[in-house]
Design an enzyme around this catalytic site. Structure first.
Site, PDB file in Angstrom:
ATOM      1  N   ASP A 539      20.396 -16.140 -49.531  1.00 60.31           N
ATOM      2  CA  ASP A 539      19.841 -14.796 -49.429  1.00 60.31           C
ATOM      3  C   ASP A 539      20.645 -13.685 -49.060  1.00 60.31           C
ATOM      4  O   ASP A 539      21.958 -14.044 -48.780  1.00 60.31           O
ATOM      5  CB  ASP A 539      18.750 -15.151 -48.387  1.00 60.31           C
ATOM      6  CG  ASP A 539      17.591 -14.137 -48.083  1.00 60.31           C
ATOM      7  OD1 ASP A 539      17.610 -12.922 -48.990  1.00 60.31           O
ATOM      8  OD2 ASP A 539      16.608 -14.169 -47.384  1.00 60.31           O
ATOM      9  N   GLU A 542      23.462  -9.372 -51.419  1.00 55.41           N
ATOM     10  CA  GLU A 542      23.607  -8.205 -52.162  1.00 55.41           C
ATOM     11  C   GLU A 542      24.910  -7.524 -52.203  1.00 55.41           C
ATOM     12  O   GLU A 542      25.576  -6.859 -53.195  1.00 55.41           O
ATOM     13  CB  GLU A 542      22.510  -6.908 -51.950  1.00 55.41           C
ATOM     14  CG  GLU A 542      21.121  -7.185 -52.454  1.00 55.41           C
ATOM     15  CD  GLU A 542      20.444  -8.448 -51.413  1.00 55.41           C
ATOM     16  OE1 GLU A 542      21.014  -8.719 -50.117  1.00 55.41           O
ATOM     17  OE2 GLU A 542      19.505  -9.184 -51.854  1.00 55.41           O
ATOM     18  N   ASP A 615      11.255  -9.490 -50.877  1.00 55.46           N
ATOM     19  CA  ASP A 615      10.043  -9.272 -49.859  1.00 55.46           C
ATOM     20  C   ASP A 615       8.910  -8.286 -50.363  1.00 55.46           C
ATOM     21  O   ASP A 615       8.856  -7.173 -50.236  1.00 55.46           O
ATOM     22  CB  ASP A 615      10.833  -8.476 -48.578  1.00 55.46           C
ATOM     23  CG  ASP A 615      11.976  -9.801 -48.172  1.00 55.46           C
ATOM     24  OD1 ASP A 615      11.989 -10.726 -48.427  1.00 55.46           O
ATOM     25  OD2 ASP A 615      12.699  -9.020 -47.493  1.00 55.46           O
TER      26      ASP A 615
END
Ligand SMILES: *[C@@H]1O[C@H](CO)[C@@H](O)[C@H](O)[C@H]1NC(C)=O
Ligand SMILES: *[C@@H]1O[C@H](CO)[C@@H](O)[C@H](O)[C@H]1NC(C)=O
Ligand SMILES: *[C@@H]1O[C@H](CO)[C@@H](O)[C@H](O)[C@H]1NC(C)=O
Ligand SMILES: *[C@@H]1O[C@H](CO)[C@@H](O)[C@H](O)[C@H]1NC(C)=O
Ligand SMILES: *[C@@H]1O[C@H](CO)[C@@H](O)[C@H](O)[C@H]1NC(C)=O
Length: 942
Positions: A539, A542, A615
């Site tokens: 996760d 980025e 999300d």
């Protein structure tokens, strides 16, 4: 009492009225992004001049033997009559892919200097392809000698058995892909090609007695934020190489619809952006994202597909920098047609990246599937997942402790809901130090995994790329220069904030990182012992940096190779999950296919990870938006994708949760997930009738696992999306081009329309052709192109089976997919209007790489008016898994749309013949216990 009641009310208000809203002020608009601003300005200036003199032309070229490439120089003319030399190459690759590369000579021969003397790589970034392409692409050979046109103004070559032509025009520079005489893709059609060449920064005040620096720009250019970044938290960006953007327009004549370039919470068919923001690709942690938006999200795949009847085109912009794409739909006359009656809508696109070389690959074919195949041949097809990964994933932030994990697992069995994987979010760690456990809560993680393993269950734990400062993992990264470097480019590690507080980021561009990363996941460590059922969630890759500009790392931080984050930003997340993939592969001694979930991704990510849409929120609009997002992911070669079932933020109503499960069972990646502040919502919590409806939905998914797996095999070998847009099935029907609320499951013939409206009791399903379709549950006939009403009470999932399809499914309830391995199959044969049908089933051990040594079968089923037969690929091979299928039978064949009147049919397999009885029922007949083994050819004769 009064006071208590009052404070209770306040408390309730506080919880029911959270402000879910994206913090859009954190992110740049095109106008606030220097290079996007400059290129939009440039395009407007160019378009506004009717007598514009284009600035880019081919000045030199040669044809490489054996006719595989044209190389040369494009010159950019400046106002002062000097030119900038831009070496280029046009190359034919395999699978009808044509590649154009344009570099800048001064950057590639190292004659430029860096502001403040920073030690960074001064080449234009040219390694995006190295990461995105599966391997070094194979050169194709032009099918005819390259021909210089008689007017000596262009070069032509043909390919694809002579069906397609690429034409390179010299002045102005223009590259066109034609089918026959008809242009399909045109580069620099509108003269928006712009390579911001290297120039030294002009001092704002000219220095006395010194020549002004050569800073000449063309009249169309502005220098807005060329050497600085004036946006909010970006002001500290040193912009060491000044303006260096690349931009190019791509016209798609006659293509009204284009798709792809994720990630955006937007429609499947991309919108005209002329009056608004361009689509942005820049991987960021965009929490509480809004839908119907062109804003950047977690992942980027700079691949666009265009579709029209009879033709499909692909544009792959191989660039990993911050990128914006403007789209304009324009009605225009067809080429060579002078009558105003014959207008066509064309899509005109403008691609703008902050830096890098121009590297663009153009694909062409007759159908979307052809183009998916070309793109897959270049970047790799989706990895064949382990079968369990297609089961149901139960996740939340967080399962609190070992008792909670095992309790949830036990409840799934108590309520007889199959599931395969339970997940742990960040709270399982000791102070967010990855590769550690919070011992008070998880005293014996390996024991816990072993317990899950008894029923074939897996555990997924999260491992993020931000590594807390002050323990052995970060110490090792810093000491060995395996961390992302600070913008000083002096080798010091970049420090920022994320979940653990002060952190450094692992630099997975560095090949040396792989080896260290591998040791952290190795068999026998404190972290995971010898557990064999551990899988990983990557996760925040980025990367998310809480303290960083636009929620990510500063663009002038530096990676391995001296590359700025500016150049590699959008592919960092992929290098991270690839590193984890290799580590997990290594953990099992190369035997098993790892399962990795990633939030951030780039072109090529499909080779090693599944993705989810991040999300989202517990709202009907988000349920609805999940469908075009996942469909888009399939179009760009990343079919293994899903959205959080139930929505991440907030609390879904019971109806929304139920409908979300009924939609979620069709997500290729099917996981329920929830925010730490949301109420518990495991399937049994809603109570009846919801729990039973959810259970039935999950069981429906499990019964179709053989078809999901076969769809992944088709994706793995041919690039067919698993959740397949309507226009892949019937590309000749433009009515399907904008449909994003219904889809097919791969090539199975299952047509699904999930309910995404609150309170719905019915829906309308669009049939794209004149084939007969049957309702999945009752075999009711639907026929005729157009919309058809379909009942959709809460317990109903609108699913049709297209006539002509044959499905293989497994109907017995089991606790997990592992326990279904040797269960019998049920065949559903849905006859088409001509009385025939066909279908495919792929089977392997669902786990290892043995399929690469042919230990798998593909069964081709064919039905005609005379009977049904099966051909089995690899049936004769004496390999362990194939042999183990001897005991796996077909227990029942359901013939839908059949008028078979007889009481028995003749079955033959392996030289033996016997009878099986037939019973008829409403709209179908059933051949009972035919006693056929799945791994050998057979015949049923009516
Ligand atoms: C650029 O070139 C044009 C034409 O030669 C000239 O008029 C202009 O002053 C130059 N600009 C700069 C910044 O040198
Ligand atoms: C490097 O590129 C610049 C700009 O095109 C050119 O002027 C120069 O001659 C080149 N130098 C070498 C050594 O090739
Ligand atoms: C795989 O693991 C072994 C044993 O831990 C290690 O020696 C080897 O370097 C690893 N390979 C890679 C590519 O990381
Ligand atoms: C892991 O290590 C154990 C011994 O500690 C060994 O028995 C087992 O085979 C290893 N597993 C793999 C997949 O290498
Ligand atoms: C099954 O069908 C596919 C696609 O038509 C074909 O390529 C393959 O050869 C067939 N296999 C067998 C064993 O008939």
């Amino acid at each position: 009492m009064r006071i208590r009641a009052h404070s209770l009310l306040l408390l309730v208000l506080f919880f029911v009225a959270p402000t879910w809203q994206v913090k859009s002020e954190l992110f740049k608009t095109c106008d606030q992004s220097g290079f996007c601003h400059r290129n939009r300005h440039f395009a407007l200036q160019v378009a506004a001049q009717s007598n514009y003199i284009p600035k880019y032309a081919v000045s030199l070229f040669e044809i490489d033997e054996p006719r595989a490439a044209i190389t040369g120089v494009v010159e950019k003319s400046l106002n002062d009559a000097t030119t900038v030399r831009l070496p280029f190459r046009v190359q034919l690759l395999s699978d009808n892919n044509v590649r154009l590369l344009i570099d800048e000579e001064a950057r590639s021969n190292g004659t430029v200097t860096v502001k403040d003397g920073k030690k960074i790589n001064t080449l234009r970034y040219n390694e995006a392809a190295k990461w995105a392409f599966r391997d070094e692409p194979q050169a194709g050979i032009f099918s005819e000698p390259v021909a210089v046109a008689s007017d000596e103004k262009s070069l032509r070559f043909s390919y694809g058995d002579g069906e397609f032509t690429a034409e390179l025009q010299f002045t102005p520079f223009k590259l066109t892909i034609l089918h026959g005489d008809s242009p399909q893709i045109v580069l620099n059609d509108r003269n928006f090609l712009n390579v911001e060449h290297w120039r030294a920064q002009t001092p704002s005040e000219p220095i006395e007695g010194e020549e002004p620096l050569d800073n000449n720009v063309s009249a169309e250019e502005t220098m807005y934020d060329a050497f600085t970044d004036s946006f909010r938290d970006c002001k500290s960006d040193t912009v060491p190489l000044g303006p260096e953007s690349v931009a190019l327009d791509v016209s798609l004549p006659g293509f009204k619809h284009v798709y792809g370039i994720p990630e955006h919470a937007d429609d499947l068919s991309l919108k005209d952006t002329t009056a608004g923001e361009p689509y942005r690709m820049f991987n960021v942690d965009i929490f509480e994202y809004e839908i119907d938006s062109r804003m950047a999200m977690y992942g980027s795949v700079p691949f666009m597909m265009a579709v029209k009847p009879g033709m499909a085109a692909g544009v792959f912009w191989v660039n990993s920098a911050d990128t914006w794409v403007d789209i304009k739909k324009e009605a225009e006359m067809k080429a060579g047609d002078q009558t105003a009656f014959n207008l066509q809508v064309s899509t005109k696109t403008h691609w703008i990246s902050e830096n890098g070389v121009i590297d663009v690959v153009l694909s062409i074919g007759k159908t979307p599937t052809d183009v998916s195949k070309s793109y897959g041949a270049l970047t790799g097809f989706v990895e064949l997942p382990q079968l369990f990964a297609l089961g149901y994933h139960q996740c939340r932030w967080n399962y609190n402790d070992e008792a909670d994990v095992l309790g949830v697992s036990a409840n799934m069995d108590k309520y007889q809901i199959p599931y395969d994987i339970i997940w742990l979010d960040i709270e399982y760690t000791d102070s967010k130090k990855y590769f550690t456990w919070k011992k008070e809560l998880f005293p014996d993680p390996v024991g816990m995994m072993r317990q899950l393993d008894r029923t074939g269950r897996k555990l997924v734990t999260i491992i993020d790329p931000h590594i807390k400062v002050g323990y052995e993992v970060s110490d090792h990264l810093i000491k060995n220069n395996l961390a992302v470097q600070s913008s000083s480019a002096d080798g010091s590690a970049f420090h920022g904030h994320c979940w653990p507080g002060e952190s450094v980021w692992v630099d997975t561009l560095n090949p040396a990182t792989d080896e260290y990363w591998s040791t952290l996941f190795a068999n026998g460590t404190q972290f995971s012992g010898d557990a064999t059922n551990l899988h990983i969630w990557n996760d925040m890759n980025e990367p998310s940096v809480f303290s960083g500009p636009e929620t990510t790392s500063p663009k002038d931080t530096v990676h391995y190779g001296g590359w700025e984050a500016r150049s590699i930003h959008n592919l960092y997340g992929m290098t991270y999950h690839e590193s984890t993939f290799k580590a997990m592969q290594n953990r099992s001694g190369g035997r098993n296919r790892p399962f990795i979930l990633t939030r951030s991704y780039f072109a090529g990510s499909q080779r090693s990870a599944a993705m989810w849409t991040g999300d989202n929120m517990s709202q009907w609009e988000h349920l609805k938006a999940s469908l075009p997002m996942i469909l888009t992911s399939g179009v760009v070669g990343m079919p293994f994708s899903g959205a959080d079932v139930g929505g991440f933020f907030g609390n879904p109503s019971k109806e929304l949760l139920t409908r979300w499960y009924q939609a979620g069972i069709w997500y290729p990646f099917f996981r329920a997930h929830a925010h730490i502040d949301s109420r518990r919502r495991e399937p049994w919590i809603a109570g009846e009738p919801y729990t039973s409806i959810i259970r039935d939905a999950v069981r429906f998914r499990y019964s179709l696992l053989p078809m999901f797996y076969t769809s992944f095999y088709d994706a793995n070998t041919q690039g067919v999306p698993v959740m397949k847009p309507m226009f892949y099935e019937t590309p000749e029907n433009p009515m399907t081009y904008e449909i994003e609320d219904q889809f097919f499951l791969g090539n199975t013939g299952l047509l699904i329309k999930p309910i995404t409206e609150e309170g719905a009791t019915a829906t309308e399903i669009y049939l794209p052709d004149e084939q007969v379709y049957y309702s999945y549950d009752k075999y009711t006939v639907f026929k005729g192109e157009g919309y058809h009403k379909y009942g959709a009470l809460l317990e109903q999932i609108p699913v049709l089976l297209k006539g002509g399809s044959i499905l293989a499914r497994k109907d017995r309830y089991r606790r997990s997919s592992a326990l279904m391995r040797y269960d019998p199959y049920t065949l559903v044969v849905a006859l088409d209007t001509a009385g025939g049908a066909s279908g495919t089933l792929y089977v392997d051990d669902g786990q290892s790489y043995d399929y690469k040594q042919s230990d798998y079968i593909v069964v081709n089923f064919t039905a005609t008016e005379e009977g049904i037969q099966a051909q089995v690929e690899n049936s004769g091979l004496k390999l362990p898994f194939i042999a183990s299928l001897d005991s796996v039978k077909i227990q029942k064949i359901i013939l839908v749309g059949s008028a078979l009147a007889q009481k028995a049919v003749s079955v033959s397999q392996s030289g033996e013949t016997w009878d099986a009885s037939v019973v008829s029922a409403a709209n179908h007949v059933v051949i009972k216990s035919p006693g056929i083994s799945i791994n050998k050819p057979w015949n049923v004769t009516f």
